[in-house]
Scaffold this motif. Structure first.
Motif, PDB file in Angstrom:
ATOM      1  N   VAL A 124      -3.469  -4.796   6.560  1.00 40.66           N
ATOM      2  CA  VAL A 124      -2.874  -3.848   5.593  1.00 40.66           C
ATOM      3  C   VAL A 124      -1.544  -3.504   6.108  1.00 40.66           C
ATOM      4  O   VAL A 124      -0.552  -2.714   5.434  1.00 40.66           O
ATOM      5  CB  VAL A 124      -3.352  -2.284   5.278  1.00 40.66           C
ATOM      6  CG1 VAL A 124      -4.781  -2.307   4.121  1.00 40.66           C
ATOM      7  CG2 VAL A 124      -3.772  -1.695   6.459  1.00 40.66           C
ATOM      8  N   HIS A 181       5.385   2.111   0.112  1.00 40.89           N
ATOM      9  CA  HIS A 181       5.769   0.449   0.289  1.00 40.89           C
ATOM     10  C   HIS A 181       6.778   0.266   1.464  1.00 40.89           C
ATOM     11  O   HIS A 181       7.717   0.791   0.830  1.00 40.89           O
ATOM     12  CB  HIS A 181       5.137  -0.598  -0.737  1.00 40.89           C
ATOM     13  CG  HIS A 181       5.725  -0.533  -1.276  1.00 40.89           C
ATOM     14  ND1 HIS A 181       6.595   0.304  -2.550  1.00 40.89           N
ATOM     15  CD2 HIS A 181       7.027  -1.344  -1.621  1.00 40.89           C
ATOM     16  CE1 HIS A 181       7.519  -0.423  -3.369  1.00 40.89           C
ATOM     17  NE2 HIS A 181       7.438  -1.251  -2.627  1.00 40.89           N
ATOM     18  N   SER A 234       0.746  -1.238  -0.019  1.00 39.57           N
ATOM     19  CA  SER A 234      -0.043   0.069   0.010  1.00 39.57           C
ATOM     20  C   SER A 234       0.891   1.254   0.167  1.00 39.57           C
ATOM     21  O   SER A 234       1.901   0.994   0.312  1.00 39.57           O
ATOM     22  CB  SER A 234      -1.112   0.187   1.514  1.00 39.57           C
ATOM     23  OG  SER A 234      -1.808  -1.289   1.835  1.00 39.57           O
TER      24      SER A 234
END
Length: 170
Positions: free
Chosen positions: A166, A106, A74
């Protein structure tokens, strides 16, 4: 999904448009050490988009800390609205103050602490979305205007919640 049951694409006639009135979004009280709350304004739960994302706000009270973490799949953008605090991104320290923007690619480790005397509040933009699932998984449902609860511990299964949402494996 488009009207044919396929993911939304730019070839579709148009995408969604929504207006989210103030104080009508999902909101979650956050456990220690953050405390405060997170509001999820837009996410795959309430919009269809070609590129998946979610956006919301997070409010960190004085002394609150978002623990050191990273996201391996992400990207995240924060825009500070009010208050002041300290950020550490990939080992580098920075101040958070109104109109400060942070881009977190990320696998960039990051942590935030409200070292001020008033709430620190920012807008977060998260691609490809999923932060809302984490906030719900560790938090407690919040109603607009209700007083903050007594600080509460993170759930015992927080590592499993992180792994399913996540967060990079720690």
């Amino acid at each position: 999904m488009n009207r044919n049951g396929l993911p939304l694409a730019f070839e579709d006639p148009h995408g969604d448009s929504v207006v989210i009135p103030q104080d009508s979004s999902e909101s979650w009280w956050q456990p220690q050490p953050a405390n405060g709350h997170a509001e999820v304004i837009l996410s795959p739960r309430n919009i269809r988009s070609v590129h998946k994302f979610s956006v919301g706000t997070q409010t960190l009270p004085p002394g609150g800390t978002v623990r050191l973490h990273s996201h391996d799949r992400s990207e995240e953008v924060l825009y500070v609205l009010e208050g002041e605090g300290a950020a550490e991104v990939d080992g580098k320290k920075a101040r958070m103050a109104p109109n400060t923007t942070l881009y977190l690619g990320h696998n960039q480790t990051h942590t935030f602490t409200n070292d001020g005397t008033v709430d620190l509040k920012w807008v977060w933009f998260f691609m490809p979305g999923g932060l809302e699932d984490f906030f719900e998984g560790i938090g407690r449902k919040r109603a607009t205007g209700e007083p903050a609860p007594v600080p509460f511990a993170r759930p015992a299964d927080v590592k499993e919640i992180e792994a399913k949402t996540v967060f990079a494996k720690s």
